[in-house]
Each structure stands twice: as C-alpha cells, then as structure tokens.
Write an enzyme that holds these catalytic residues in place. Structure first.
Site, mmCIF file in Angstrom:
data_model
loop_
_atom_site.group_PDB
_atom_site.id
_atom_site.type_symbol
_atom_site.label_atom_id
_atom_site.label_comp_id
_atom_site.label_asym_id
_atom_site.label_seq_id
_atom_site.Cartn_x
_atom_site.Cartn_y
_atom_site.Cartn_z
ATOM 1 C CD1 TRP A 100 28.002 107.523 -0.510
ATOM 2 C CD2 TRP A 100 26.469 106.486 0.748
ATOM 3 N NE1 TRP A 100 27.208 106.775 -1.339
ATOM 4 C CE2 TRP A 100 26.263 106.131 -0.600
ATOM 5 C CE3 TRP A 100 25.610 105.964 1.711
ATOM 6 C CZ2 TRP A 100 25.244 105.261 -1.010
ATOM 7 C CZ3 TRP A 100 24.594 105.103 1.314
ATOM 8 C CH2 TRP A 100 24.423 104.763 -0.018
ATOM 9 C CG ASP A 167 32.361 105.265 3.925
ATOM 10 O OD1 ASP A 167 32.818 104.265 3.340
ATOM 11 O OD2 ASP A 167 31.190 105.685 3.741
ATOM 12 C CE LYS A 191 30.441 101.521 -3.650
ATOM 13 N NZ LYS A 191 29.032 101.319 -3.455
HETATM 14 C C1 LIG Z 1 31.058 105.847 0.153
HETATM 15 C C2 LIG Z 1 29.930 104.939 0.555
HETATM 16 N N1 LIG Z 1 29.654 104.750 1.856
HETATM 17 C C3 LIG Z 1 28.666 103.949 2.261
HETATM 18 C C4 LIG Z 1 27.875 103.272 1.360
HETATM 19 C C5 LIG Z 1 26.780 102.383 1.858
HETATM 20 O O1 LIG Z 1 27.190 101.100 1.780
HETATM 21 P P1 LIG Z 1 26.249 99.840 2.134
HETATM 22 O O2 LIG Z 1 25.234 99.783 1.049
HETATM 23 O O3 LIG Z 1 27.219 98.702 2.136
HETATM 24 O O4 LIG Z 1 25.651 100.094 3.458
HETATM 25 C C6 LIG Z 1 28.133 103.413 -0.015
HETATM 26 C C7 LIG Z 1 27.320 102.681 -0.993
HETATM 27 O O5 LIG Z 1 27.415 102.847 -2.189
HETATM 28 C C8 LIG Z 1 29.181 104.270 -0.419
HETATM 29 O O6 LIG Z 1 29.454 104.449 -1.720
#
Ligand SMILES: Cc1ncc(COP(=O)(O)O)c(C=O)c1O
Length: 355
Positions: A100, A167, A191
């Site tokens: 991520w 994030d 989550k």
């Molecule tokens: C730490 C983290 N950041 C970003 C994301 C991406 O999120 P989204 O699917 O809402 O774009 C996730 C998805 O699991 C994640 O775990």
C-alpha cells in the site's frame, strides 16, 4: 452455524450495527422511508453526517484542535493521489513498508519528487524499517501504520517537524496514539468502521493552501471541508453504518477499552503461533507484528488440507493469506470477539494433537 469471520476487509462488523443498519434500510428513523431513498440533504441525513464526523474526531481526541473529518469516496487508494495533490509542491518523503505504501509512492511520483526514506521491500516487507532520516525540506512525510498484507505494524512514529501523513486504513480506532502528531490521517471504512464506499479523512486545516497547482474540486480537501463533506452525494449507507460503528465503539469505552481486547486477542494468537511446533509466523521481528492482521504458515504443507477442513468445521472464515503472500492471515479487527480467536487457537491445538 456461528461463523468466526477473520476476513481482512471488508470484514466483520458488530452484530448490533448490522441489525440497526438493516432496519434503517427498511425504515429510517421511523419515517417509513429507507435510509437509501431519502435526500442526503434531508435534516435526518445531515445529522448522520455531522454525528459521524464529530464522533471520528472525538475518538481520536482531535476535537477543537484545528482538524476536520470528512467522509469521501474513492477508497484509501484515491487518498494516495489526493494527499499528494493537496500537499506536494516539490518533494515528499515516504516510508515504504508494504504494497500500500508502494502504491501511495507511485501516485505521489506523478506530482513531484519522492524520497523513499527507508524500505523493507527487498525482504518482502517482513519488518518495519527504523532509524531513517526524514529530510527537513520535504513538504510532508507519509507512512502506513499497518501493513494489512504482510502483517506488520508501526509501534512508534518518528518525530518530525514536517507534516506527518498516515494511511491508517487497517488499524484506525484500534489503539491509542497521540493523533495530534499527524496532520493528515486517512482510512478506508471497510476495516474498523463500516462497509466499503467511504473513506475517513482527518485533516489539520492549516496544512492546506500551500501548493501552487490548481486542484480539481473533487480532489480538493478545501472544497470538501467548505461543503461539510457534502460537495456531492456522499455514500449515505456507508457513512451511516460508520456512524453506528463509531457509536458502538463509544459505548464500549472508546479506543482505550477496545485496545485492551485487541491486545488480548493478539497475545492469545501469537503465543499459540510461537508455542505450536506446526506453525510459524511470517514477520521477522516480534515487535513489528501487527495486532490487526496476524500472518502465519504451516511448517508442513501436507497438513494444509486437514487444517483447512478443521477451520471449515469450526466455522472459521476468511483466514487465507493475501494472494501475493500465501499462507494464513487472521484479521482481528475491533468487532472480532476474543472468543473467535480462542476457537482458532483450539483448532491449531487440535491438529497438533492429530485430531
Ligand atoms: C493499509 C491499506 N491502505 C490502502 C488500502 C486500499 O484501500 P481501498 O481499497 O479503500 O482503496 C488498503 C486496502 O486493504 C489497505 O489495507
């Protein structure tokens, strides 16, 4: 049969929240109208949005401290771009702790220079890098508090004079931190908060207005703040369920109370992973282990079919590791009861005994 839902996201939500949400879809606030068929500008929904925004700030201890909470769309993935769009003038510093973070870096590079202060990529992100230097002349520092995929979590955050962006998609509201250290926090709802479709953004207003580029309305934090998170039609259902979950958390005693249970769950599972000779954890350093997503493997692959059958019999769902990593991943978000972790541990002990 009762299910024990260890899914990584979308994931388990409190049963009472699901019940209330289902009722609101049929009859919202005794109006004989559905939550999802009324105007987002109606008095009742405006109150939901206001409540959700206030609760988010209240839980984080950020009320009356110059922060705004927004519920936006586009997932945490859009925040990878949006953060950079609003804050990156020349150069930004990123800590790369997983897939991520990697994706966030890719988006930021579209808009300026990115300094990767440290990375654990060569080790498949199995640890959290420490002792790195953050350039003082960067516009901001970005990190990912919890690596959902590999199962690592930042225990401490660096001291830095530049704005810190984080994030927190997979561990928001799960542990107490000094949230005022962060100038921008974002988290996809799916989550610890609610259904996919909305993303919580908590932003300190004074970091805005410092970039020279023109920002399209939908990508502008300022526009969303000025419109009180109603610039366009919000994801009404996702925001409503998030509000209910934040109320549920408050009734439970807030982050401090839930953190105690989260610690118990993590302690219970990790002790078993360490004790049971059939299993091994993925993460290199114990101190970097995530309390939200515990990753582990069977040492002997031949036992996989038996273990999987036991899991199924016990009603355990969502334990497969991320497709890029394999093995097993037990996601223990706020709504997962301690009892579910105990059931998983029982299954691990049963296959050790050859049951
Ligand atoms: C730490 C983290 N950041 C970003 C994301 C991406 O999120 P989204 O699917 O809402 O774009 C996730 C998805 O699991 C994640 O775990």
């Amino acid at each position: 049969m009762k299910k024990h839902n260890f899914s990584a996201g979308p994931c388990i939500l409190p049963q009472s929240v699901l019940q209330q949400s289902a009722e609101a879809v049929l009859n919202f606030n005794n109006s004989n109208l559905s939550l999802i068929e009324i105007s987002h500008r109606s008095k009742d929904f405006v109150a939901v949005m206001e409540n959700a925004r206030n609760l988010a700030l209240e839980h984080l201890g950020l009320q009356n401290k110059g922060y705004q909470a927004l519920f936006l769309q586009g997932g945490a993935s859009l925040q990878f771009l949006m953060a950079a769009y609003n804050l990156l003038e020349k150069k930004a510093a990123y800590l790369n702790t997983g897939t991520w973070s990697d994706k966030a870096i890719k988006e930021a590079k579209l808009l300026g220079e990115v300094v990767e202060v440290a990375t654990s990529k060569s080790e498949n992100f199995n640890f959290i890098p420490k002792n790195y230097t953050i350039p003082k002349d960067a516009d901001y520092f970005h990190c990912t508090s919890n690596n959902t995929i590999f199962g690592t979590q930042m225990r401490t955050f660096p001291e830095t004079e530049i704005p810190m962006v984080c994030d927190m998609s997979s561990d928001i509201f799960s542990r107490q931190l000094d949230f005022s250290k962060f100038s921008l926090i974002y988290a996809g709802a799916q989550k610890n908060m609610g259904p996919a479709g909305t993303t919580l953004v908590v932003i300190k207003e004074d970091i805005l207005g410092k970039v020279s580029r023109a920002i399209p309305s939908m990508l502008s934090y300022k526009v969303h703040i000025d419109k009180e998170s109603m610039f366009n039609t919000p994801a009404v259902f996702s925001v409503y369920v998030s509000m209910l979950t934040l109320e549920w958390l408050k009734e439970k005693g807030g982050i401090t109370a839930i953190e105690k249970v989260n610690n118990q769950k993590a302690e219970l599972l990790y002790s078993e992973i360490d004790r049971n000779p059939l299993f091994e954890g993925f993460v290199a350093e114990k101190e970097d282990r995530s309390k939200m997503n515990a990753t582990f493997n069977l040492k002997n692959d031949k036992l996989k079919a038996t273990f999987d059958e036991h899991l199924k019999q016990a009603g355990i769902n969502g334990l497969n590791g991320h497709r890029s990593v394999g093995g097993y991943r037990a996601s223990m978000y706020n709504a997962l009861p301690l009892e579910s972790v105990q059931i998983l541990v029982d299954v691990m002990q049963a296959i050790e005994k050859g049951a």
